[in-house]
Scaffold this motif. Structure first.
Motif, PDB file in Angstrom:
ATOM      1  N   LEU A 102      -4.559  -3.042  -8.075  1.00 43.61           N
ATOM      2  CA  LEU A 102      -5.561  -3.060  -6.999  1.00 43.61           C
ATOM      3  C   LEU A 102      -6.928  -3.485  -7.512  1.00 43.61           C
ATOM      4  O   LEU A 102      -7.645  -4.232  -6.848  1.00 43.61           O
ATOM      5  CB  LEU A 102      -5.634  -1.686  -6.319  1.00 43.61           C
ATOM      6  N   ARG A 103      -7.307  -3.027  -8.699  1.00 42.99           N
ATOM      7  CA  ARG A 103      -8.591  -3.444  -9.285  1.00 42.99           C
ATOM      8  C   ARG A 103      -8.629  -4.956  -9.475  1.00 42.99           C
ATOM      9  O   ARG A 103      -9.660  -5.586  -9.272  1.00 42.99           O
ATOM     10  CB  ARG A 103      -8.822  -2.777 -10.650  1.00 42.99           C
ATOM     11  N   GLU A 104      -7.486  -5.515  -9.849  1.00 45.88           N
ATOM     12  CA  GLU A 104      -7.420  -6.951 -10.109  1.00 45.88           C
ATOM     13  C   GLU A 104      -7.476  -7.778  -8.823  1.00 45.88           C
ATOM     14  O   GLU A 104      -8.155  -8.801  -8.775  1.00 45.88           O
ATOM     15  CB  GLU A 104      -6.138  -7.269 -10.877  1.00 45.88           C
ATOM     16  N   ILE A 105      -6.766  -7.341  -7.789  1.00 48.05           N
ATOM     17  CA  ILE A 105      -6.679  -8.160  -6.572  1.00 48.05           C
ATOM     18  C   ILE A 105      -7.799  -7.865  -5.573  1.00 48.05           C
ATOM     19  O   ILE A 105      -7.982  -8.637  -4.630  1.00 48.05           O
ATOM     20  CB  ILE A 105      -5.299  -8.034  -5.889  1.00 48.05           C
ATOM     21  N   VAL A 119      -6.661  -7.929   4.633  1.00 48.95           N
ATOM     22  CA  VAL A 119      -7.874  -7.153   4.900  1.00 48.95           C
ATOM     23  C   VAL A 119      -9.118  -7.797   4.289  1.00 48.95           C
ATOM     24  O   VAL A 119     -10.172  -7.172   4.242  1.00 48.95           O
ATOM     25  CB  VAL A 119      -7.757  -5.676   4.427  1.00 48.95           C
ATOM     26  N   ALA A 120      -9.001  -9.036   3.863  1.00 49.41           N
ATOM     27  CA  ALA A 120     -10.115  -9.711   3.192  1.00 49.41           C
ATOM     28  C   ALA A 120     -11.388  -9.712   4.040  1.00 49.41           C
ATOM     29  O   ALA A 120     -12.494  -9.598   3.513  1.00 49.41           O
ATOM     30  CB  ALA A 120      -9.727 -11.136   2.813  1.00 49.41           C
ATOM     31  N   GLU A 121     -11.259  -9.807   5.348  1.00 50.51           N
ATOM     32  CA  GLU A 121     -12.421  -9.860   6.237  1.00 50.51           C
ATOM     33  C   GLU A 121     -12.839  -8.488   6.762  1.00 50.51           C
ATOM     34  O   GLU A 121     -13.824  -8.382   7.496  1.00 50.51           O
ATOM     35  CB  GLU A 121     -12.135 -10.801   7.415  1.00 50.51           C
ATOM     36  N   LEU A 122     -12.110  -7.454   6.398  1.00 43.00           N
ATOM     37  CA  LEU A 122     -12.402  -6.107   6.874  1.00 43.00           C
ATOM     38  C   LEU A 122     -13.140  -5.338   5.781  1.00 43.00           C
ATOM     39  O   LEU A 122     -12.598  -5.140   4.692  1.00 43.00           O
ATOM     40  CB  LEU A 122     -11.101  -5.377   7.239  1.00 43.00           C
ATOM     41  N   ASP A 123     -14.373  -4.953   6.063  1.00 44.77           N
ATOM     42  CA  ASP A 123     -15.120  -4.159   5.098  1.00 44.77           C
ATOM     43  C   ASP A 123     -14.466  -2.804   4.940  1.00 44.77           C
ATOM     44  O   ASP A 123     -13.868  -2.282   5.880  1.00 44.77           O
ATOM     45  CB  ASP A 123     -16.567  -3.961   5.561  1.00 44.77           C
ATOM     46  N   GLY A 124     -14.620  -2.231   3.775  1.00 49.52           N
ATOM     47  CA  GLY A 124     -14.112  -0.881   3.554  1.00 49.52           C
ATOM     48  C   GLY A 124     -13.547  -0.699   2.169  1.00 49.52           C
ATOM     49  O   GLY A 124     -13.384  -1.648   1.393  1.00 49.52           O
ATOM     50  N   ASP A 125     -13.261   0.548   1.882  1.00 46.03           N
ATOM     51  CA  ASP A 125     -12.742   0.939   0.584  1.00 46.03           C
ATOM     52  C   ASP A 125     -11.221   0.862   0.577  1.00 46.03           C
ATOM     53  O   ASP A 125     -10.587   0.579   1.595  1.00 46.03           O
ATOM     54  CB  ASP A 125     -13.174   2.370   0.256  1.00 46.03           C
ATOM     55  N   VAL A 126     -10.663   1.180  -0.602  1.00 48.37           N
ATOM     56  CA  VAL A 126      -9.224   1.186  -0.818  1.00 48.37           C
ATOM     57  C   VAL A 126      -8.847   2.599  -1.258  1.00 48.37           C
ATOM     58  O   VAL A 126      -9.626   3.275  -1.933  1.00 48.37           O
ATOM     59  CB  VAL A 126      -8.838   0.147  -1.897  1.00 48.37           C
ATOM     60  N   LEU A 127      -7.672   3.049  -0.886  1.00 45.16           N
ATOM     61  CA  LEU A 127      -7.177   4.355  -1.289  1.00 45.16           C
ATOM     62  C   LEU A 127      -5.789   4.202  -1.890  1.00 45.16           C
ATOM     63  O   LEU A 127      -4.884   3.666  -1.251  1.00 45.16           O
ATOM     64  CB  LEU A 127      -7.115   5.301  -0.082  1.00 45.16           C
ATOM     65  N   ASP A 128      -5.636   4.685  -3.119  1.00 42.74           N
ATOM     66  CA  ASP A 128      -4.336   4.703  -3.787  1.00 42.74           C
ATOM     67  C   ASP A 128      -3.900   6.152  -3.890  1.00 42.74           C
ATOM     68  O   ASP A 128      -4.464   6.930  -4.661  1.00 42.74           O
ATOM     69  CB  ASP A 128      -4.438   4.071  -5.174  1.00 42.74           C
ATOM     70  N   MET A 129      -2.905   6.527  -3.093  1.00 44.60           N
ATOM     71  CA  MET A 129      -2.406   7.898  -3.070  1.00 44.60           C
ATOM     72  C   MET A 129      -1.200   8.022  -3.993  1.00 44.60           C
ATOM     73  O   MET A 129      -0.108   7.573  -3.661  1.00 44.60           O
ATOM     74  CB  MET A 129      -2.034   8.294  -1.637  1.00 44.60           C
ATOM     75  N   LEU A 136       1.282  -5.323  -1.680  1.00 41.79           N
ATOM     76  CA  LEU A 136      -0.153  -5.116  -1.927  1.00 41.79           C
ATOM     77  C   LEU A 136      -0.911  -6.443  -1.934  1.00 41.79           C
ATOM     78  O   LEU A 136      -2.022  -6.532  -1.396  1.00 41.79           O
ATOM     79  CB  LEU A 136      -0.359  -4.355  -3.239  1.00 41.79           C
ATOM     80  N   ASN A 137      -0.325  -7.476  -2.528  1.00 44.88           N
ATOM     81  CA  ASN A 137      -0.979  -8.796  -2.517  1.00 44.88           C
ATOM     82  C   ASN A 137      -1.157  -9.295  -1.085  1.00 44.88           C
ATOM     83  O   ASN A 137      -2.221  -9.797  -0.716  1.00 44.88           O
ATOM     84  CB  ASN A 137      -0.169  -9.802  -3.328  1.00 44.88           C
ATOM     85  N   TRP A 138      -0.114  -9.150  -0.295  1.00 47.21           N
ATOM     86  CA  TRP A 138      -0.157  -9.568   1.111  1.00 47.21           C
ATOM     87  C   TRP A 138      -1.225  -8.785   1.867  1.00 47.21           C
ATOM     88  O   TRP A 138      -2.023  -9.349   2.613  1.00 47.21           O
ATOM     89  CB  TRP A 138       1.230  -9.371   1.721  1.00 47.21           C
ATOM     90  N   PHE A 177       1.040   5.505  13.319  1.00 46.09           N
ATOM     91  CA  PHE A 177       0.467   4.185  13.041  1.00 46.09           C
ATOM     92  C   PHE A 177       1.364   3.115  13.664  1.00 46.09           C
ATOM     93  O   PHE A 177       2.549   3.343  13.883  1.00 46.09           O
ATOM     94  CB  PHE A 177       0.374   3.932  11.530  1.00 46.09           C
ATOM     95  N   GLU A 178       0.795   1.944  13.881  1.00 47.01           N
ATOM     96  CA  GLU A 178       1.576   0.817  14.376  1.00 47.01           C
ATOM     97  C   GLU A 178       2.317   0.183  13.202  1.00 47.01           C
ATOM     98  O   GLU A 178       1.680  -0.341  12.282  1.00 47.01           O
ATOM     99  CB  GLU A 178       0.643  -0.218  15.026  1.00 47.01           C
ATOM    100  N   GLN A 179       3.638   0.232  13.213  1.00 47.47           N
ATOM    101  CA  GLN A 179       4.389  -0.414  12.147  1.00 47.47           C
ATOM    102  C   GLN A 179       4.370  -1.914  12.379  1.00 47.47           C
ATOM    103  O   GLN A 179       4.575  -2.388  13.498  1.00 47.47           O
ATOM    104  CB  GLN A 179       5.820   0.096  12.074  1.00 47.47           C
ATOM    105  N   ILE A 180       4.088  -2.657  11.313  1.00 48.28           N
ATOM    106  CA  ILE A 180       4.021  -4.111  11.391  1.00 48.28           C
ATOM    107  C   ILE A 180       4.961  -4.723  10.359  1.00 48.28           C
ATOM    108  O   ILE A 180       5.405  -4.052   9.435  1.00 48.28           O
ATOM    109  CB  ILE A 180       2.572  -4.636  11.196  1.00 48.28           C
ATOM    110  N   LYS A 181       5.245  -6.001  10.538  1.00 44.22           N
ATOM    111  CA  LYS A 181       6.111  -6.711   9.602  1.00 44.22           C
ATOM    112  C   LYS A 181       5.291  -7.147   8.403  1.00 44.22           C
ATOM    113  O   LYS A 181       4.226  -7.711   8.544  1.00 44.22           O
ATOM    114  CB  LYS A 181       6.714  -7.926  10.304  1.00 44.22           C
ATOM    115  N   GLY A 182       5.796  -6.870   7.233  1.00 48.53           N
ATOM    116  CA  GLY A 182       5.153  -7.281   5.991  1.00 48.53           C
ATOM    117  C   GLY A 182       5.601  -8.669   5.576  1.00 48.53           C
ATOM    118  O   GLY A 182       6.151  -9.424   6.391  1.00 48.53           O
TER     119      GLY A 182
END
Length: 158
Positions: free
Chosen positions: A46-49, A25-35, A18-20, A139-144
């Motif tokens: 998430l609220r903290e970061i 996504v710092a430059e990508l506008d938008g909301d967050v979803l915690d499912m 989540l930190n990564w 979705f495109e799987q990416i390396k974390g």
């Protein structure tokens, strides 16, 4: 590996992932979803970061720690399918999603994540990131981050 060691490994991977993703996504506008609110630990993190971002939270019931209760207007209570359909009414507004649904029966959890994947895709902004404990499809799987074993947590780009 003991169940305690496995849990610690999962929590560390979740936090690091989540930190990564939050930085990515710092430059990508938008909301967050915690499912999957559960006890609220991930939501609290998430609220903290991601201060200043709207964080949608989804779960069948509200049973989290009192300090982690999301605002009423951001909590989608009920089964995942109708809640994702409701969220899709806002368009593709999610820049970062965390998928944490599951009952602990691997084949059932994998089937559920595959079934929900198209509904999740409908709420994701193009280029948004998904952090998931279960495999998602379409979705495109990416390396974390390097600190996370490839089988412990999964990362995707919408």
């Amino acid at each position: 590996m003991s169940r305690l060691d496995s849990m610690l490994r999962r929590f560390t991977a979740q936090r690091d992932g989540l930190n990564w993703a939050a930085q990515a996504v710092a430059e990508l506008d938008g909301d967050v979803l915690d499912m999957g609110l559960g006890n609220g630990r991930t939501y609290d993190h998430l609220r903290e970061i991601l201060p200043g971002r709207r964080i949608w939270v989804m779960d069948r019931i509200l049973q989290c720690h009192p300090s982690c209760v999301p605002p009423e207007e951001d909590f989608l209570q009920g089964e995942a399918e109708p809640m994702l359909i409701k969220l899709a009414e806002f368009g593709q507004s999610i820049a970062l999603a965390h998928y944490d649904f599951g009952m602990g029966i691997k084949e059932d959890d994998v089937a559920e994540s595959a079934r929900l994947s198209p509904l999740i895709a409908a709420v994701m902004k193009p280029g948004g990131l998904l952090v998931s404990g279960q495999p998602l499809v379409g979705f495109e799987q990416i390396k974390g981050p390097e600190t996370i074993a490839p089988d412990r947590y999964l990362f995707y780009r919408a």
